[in-house]
Design an enzyme around this catalytic site. Structure first.
Site, mmCIF file in Angstrom:
data_model
loop_
_atom_site.group_PDB
_atom_site.id
_atom_site.type_symbol
_atom_site.label_atom_id
_atom_site.label_comp_id
_atom_site.label_asym_id
_atom_site.label_seq_id
_atom_site.Cartn_x
_atom_site.Cartn_y
_atom_site.Cartn_z
ATOM 1 N N ARG A 1 -9.216 -1.995 16.399
ATOM 2 C CA ARG A 1 -9.498 -1.558 15.041
ATOM 3 C C ARG A 1 -10.443 -2.595 14.466
ATOM 4 O O ARG A 1 -11.508 -2.811 15.018
ATOM 5 C CB ARG A 1 -8.205 -1.376 14.221
ATOM 6 C CG ARG A 1 -8.402 -0.458 13.000
ATOM 7 C CD ARG A 1 -7.135 -0.243 12.192
ATOM 8 N NE ARG A 1 -6.753 -1.441 11.448
ATOM 9 C CZ ARG A 1 -5.755 -1.457 10.542
ATOM 10 N NH1 ARG A 1 -5.072 -0.368 10.293
ATOM 11 N NH2 ARG A 1 -5.464 -2.572 9.916
ATOM 12 N N LYS B 1 0.825 -1.212 0.000
ATOM 13 C CA LYS B 1 0.000 0.000 0.000
ATOM 14 C C LYS B 1 0.857 1.260 0.000
ATOM 15 O O LYS B 1 0.422 2.312 -0.491
ATOM 16 C CB LYS B 1 -0.958 0.000 1.186
ATOM 17 C CG LYS B 1 -0.301 -0.006 2.555
ATOM 18 C CD LYS B 1 -1.354 -0.073 3.657
ATOM 19 C CE LYS B 1 -0.716 -0.075 5.039
ATOM 20 N NZ LYS B 1 -1.729 -0.158 6.116
#
Length: 356
Positions: free
Chosen positions: A129, A34
């Site tokens: 998360r 990413k």
């Protein structure tokens, strides 16, 4: 003009270091790309290292990976958004999931595309998360096992990325136990127990990975040699696979103190005046890069004889003092950058990317 350079020999060195570590410990791993924001030049360099599994959080980046080499296994590493489902099934061989609603959509789309889509179910282990709560796992897996064209590859977790909760041997043992419970309950095998990201590497090096945890998703340490436990560079690895080059576009001896009525700048900052500097001057240089591309706090200044005094959208100003190195307009100043700084640069269409 500013540009970012990737040193492929240093990247290869870091890959070899990590590949040896994972191989010696009988662990599988894939590269998280990413950081590269779909840059084809850099993605090719990563794939050419020998990776057969690429992880990314942007589906367009995985599409680019498939265009480069359709045989590479692609994995989408955040819970998919509803509108992304068709492309997730099209370009990601596997995805990481936490919601039954989303998995049902993936199943329906996989049926439409006549594909089998693999999934890893993420479990919450403390960082808050993404992740299914542990006491819901049995019911969750029971429903997902019934979905057509969905193949559950395993279980996984993520730590440190939101609240900074660090991985530990105990947390990974917990993950491994969840896997064993699910296998016993449903008489199904879960091939992968994905123990985390680069932050887990010190545990691997210290032989603290419990049996059963066999898969990792590695990005930052591959590109920066980072030990994320103590924010140092792992001995034997490079922290400068990526280097930012900036060009001096002005250099002038100027007062050290601004002149005139003071107000907040466009970033909302108010400059504090040091009255002891009135009447003093220094050489100030302007670099052809600004906060549009990178926050200056992500530039590593260790070893330099200057300091950053300010920045605007397209320019960074540095104080060279008496300019002992006789820098001039057109000279390049290169910086090592931190991960988040490199991410900003790679997401910028205005900074050239090169390979050496």
């Amino acid at each position: 003009m500013a540009f970012l350079k990737l040193y492929k020999d240093k990247l290869k060195h870091n890959f070899d270091f990590l590949h040896k570590l994972f191989t010696e410990n009988n662990l599988d791993w894939g590269a998280v790309t990413k950081l590269f924001c779909g840059n084809e030049l850099y993605l090719k360099e990563v794939i050419n290292l020998g990776f057969r599994e690429i992880h990314d959080s942007r589906i367009k980046n995985l599409q680019k990976v498939k265009e480069i080499d359709s045989t590479v296994k692609t994995c989408y590493i955040k819970p998919p958004a509803k509108r992304s489902i068709p492309d997730i099934v099209r370009y990601a061989d596997m995805s990481m999931n936490t919601e039954y609603y989303t998995l049902k959509l993936l199943s329906d789309e996989a049926v439409r595309q006549n594909k089998t889509h693999k999934v890893i179910i993420m479990v919450e282990t403390g960082d808050l998360r993404e992740g299914v709560m542990g006491d819901h796992l049995i019911d969750f897996y029971a429903k997902v096992f019934e979905l057509p064209n969905i193949q559950i590859e395993g279980i996984g977790t993520n730590l440190n990325c939101l609240h900074g909760v660090m991985p530990s041997q105990d947390k990974l043992i917990q993950l491994s136990l969840y896997k064993q419970i699910i296998e016993l309950k449903f008489n199904r095998k879960l091939p992968l127990v994905s123990g985390g990201t680069s932050v887990t590497i010190p545990l691997i090096m210290n032989k603290q990975i419990p049996a059963g945890v066999n898969h990792f998703r590695i990005g930052e340490t591959l590109y920066f040699g980072a030990n994320l436990f103590d924010e140092t560079t792992i001995e034997g690895m490079h922290d400068d696979c990526l280097e930012l080059f900036t060009e001096i576009i002005e250099i002038t001896e100027k007062p050290k103190v601004p002149m005139g009525e003071m107000a907040a700048n466009p970033q909302g900052e108010i400059t504090e005046i040091d009255e002891s500097l009135y009447g003093e001057t220094s050489y100030r240089a302007i670099l052809d890069i600004g906060v549009l591309d990178i926050d200056p706090k992500y530039l590593i200044l260790e070893g330099y004889d200057f300091e950053i005094v300010g920045s605007s959208s397209d320019m960074i100003v540095i104080d060279l003092g008496d300019n002992p190195e006789k820098r001039k307009v057109g000279d390049l100043i290169n910086f090592k950058v931190k991960y988040m700084g490199a991410l900003g640069i790679l997401n910028s269409n205005y900074i050239e990317k090169t390979v050496e």
